[in-house]
Scaffold this active site. Structure first.
Site, short mmCIF file in Angstrom:
data_model
loop_
_atom_site.label_atom_id
_atom_site.label_comp_id
_atom_site.label_asym_id
_atom_site.label_seq_id
_atom_site.Cartn_x
_atom_site.Cartn_y
_atom_site.Cartn_z
N PRO A 1 -4.09 -2.67 -3.59
CA PRO A 1 -5.24 -2.51 -2.70
C PRO A 1 -5.34 -3.64 -1.68
O PRO A 1 -6.28 -4.44 -1.69
CB PRO A 1 -6.42 -2.51 -3.67
CG PRO A 1 -5.97 -3.42 -4.78
CD PRO A 1 -4.49 -3.17 -4.92
N LYS A 2 -4.38 -3.70 -0.77
CA LYS A 2 -4.25 -4.83 0.14
C LYS A 2 -4.99 -4.57 1.45
O LYS A 2 -4.92 -3.47 2.00
CB LYS A 2 -2.78 -5.12 0.44
CG LYS A 2 -1.99 -5.61 -0.78
CD LYS A 2 -0.52 -5.81 -0.44
CE LYS A 2 0.30 -6.25 -1.64
NZ LYS A 2 0.20 -7.68 -1.89
N SER A 3 -5.69 -5.61 1.93
CA SER A 3 -6.38 -5.58 3.22
C SER A 3 -6.15 -6.90 3.93
O SER A 3 -5.66 -7.87 3.34
CB SER A 3 -7.89 -5.35 3.02
OG SER A 3 -8.13 -4.09 2.41
N ARG B 1 0.82 -1.21 0.00
CA ARG B 1 0.00 0.00 0.00
C ARG B 1 0.85 1.27 0.00
O ARG B 1 0.51 2.26 -0.63
CB ARG B 1 -0.92 0.00 1.22
CG ARG B 1 -2.02 -1.04 1.18
CD ARG B 1 -2.78 -1.10 2.48
NE ARG B 1 -3.55 0.10 2.72
CZ ARG B 1 -4.88 0.17 2.69
NH1 ARG B 1 -5.58 -0.91 2.40
NH2 ARG B 1 -5.50 1.30 2.93
#
Length: 247
Positions: free
Chosen positions: A114-116, A108
């Site tokens: 778009p890492k979660s 990020r």
């Protein structure tokens, strides 16, 4: 710590960086890819301009990172959407979920992945390659593919995983408005395909407010692949600055 020492840092905490700087080489990166048709209106609602959609296609992926310098092994799942930027065809990364904080923070902050947080797994179970994604205790996605049913050519494997990748970089300012709002591009490089297979596949997506993958419903599975590679991630470059255009 002197001001010039602070400016030499790129991540916090200053005395214990979350990730190392460098070129990130992936050894034994294993993919389960499922391409499927979805609703065009649903895609149009999430793909940002100036990217364009030619077909209502989605690629769901589960990737096991066998060994990554600076991070170690981890597993990731996400959604990529085939798009076009002018005449160039590539993929827009919509969402990615993994359980490595270092990889989340690096992806990020240094780039725009778009890492979660999520728990992804890739394993073989009773003759099927199985990829799953859980958020907390709840299942979000289950993908299954016949294990090594048919060989996939190296050319087809490379075509699937080396297309240009587009991502949104958004960093908020202290007034709640974006301080950075950019469309960026990267591309996988220095790829060695070790194995590649195709076969029948299925994909189930389940509703979850923190991982709304099911907002892109599965209408038809088009293609599936199982690919084992070594590769390197290239740095991101800016394609489109939304704030400059706004000004």
């Amino acid at each position: 710590m002197r001001a010039e020492d602070v400016l030499a840092k790129v991540t916090t905490p200053l005395a214990a960086p979350a990730y190392p700087l460098g070129v990130y080489r992936f050894t034994d990166r294993e993919y389960l890819n499922i391409f499927y048709r979805t609703d065009l209106d649903a895609l149009c609602a999430i793909v940002p301009e100036p990217l364009e959609i030619d077909e209502p296609l989605v690629r769901f992926e589960v990737m096991h990172m066998g060994d990554v310098g600076g991070f170690g092994p981890y597993t990731e799942a996400g959604i990529a959407i085939p798009v076009r930027f002018g005449e160039e065809r590539g993929e827009y990364l919509h969402a990615m979920y993994l359980n490595s904080f270092a990889a989340i923070a690096c992806g990020r902050e240094l780039s725009a992945y778009p890492k979660s947080l999520g728990e992804a797994r890739l394993q073989v179970d009773s003759g099927a390659l199985v990829g799953t994604l859980d958020i907390g205790s709840l299942r979000v996605a289950t993908a299954t593919m016949g294990y090594k049913h048919h060989p996939l050519s190296e050319e087809d494997a490379l075509r699937q995983i080396t297309v240009p990748t587009y991502m949104m970089k958004i960093v908020p300012g202290y007034d709640a408005r974006p301080r950075i709002a950019e469309l960026v591009r990267t591309q996988i490089a220095d790829v060695t395909v070790k194995q590649a297979w195709t076969g029948p596949a299925r994909l189930q997506l389940f509703e979850h407010v923190l991982a709304p993958l099911a907002d892109l419903p599965v209408r038809e599975v088009v293609l599936a692949s199982h690919i084992l590679t070594d590769l390197t991630l290239a740095p991101a470059t800016v394609l489109h600055d939304y704030l400059t255009l706004e000004a």
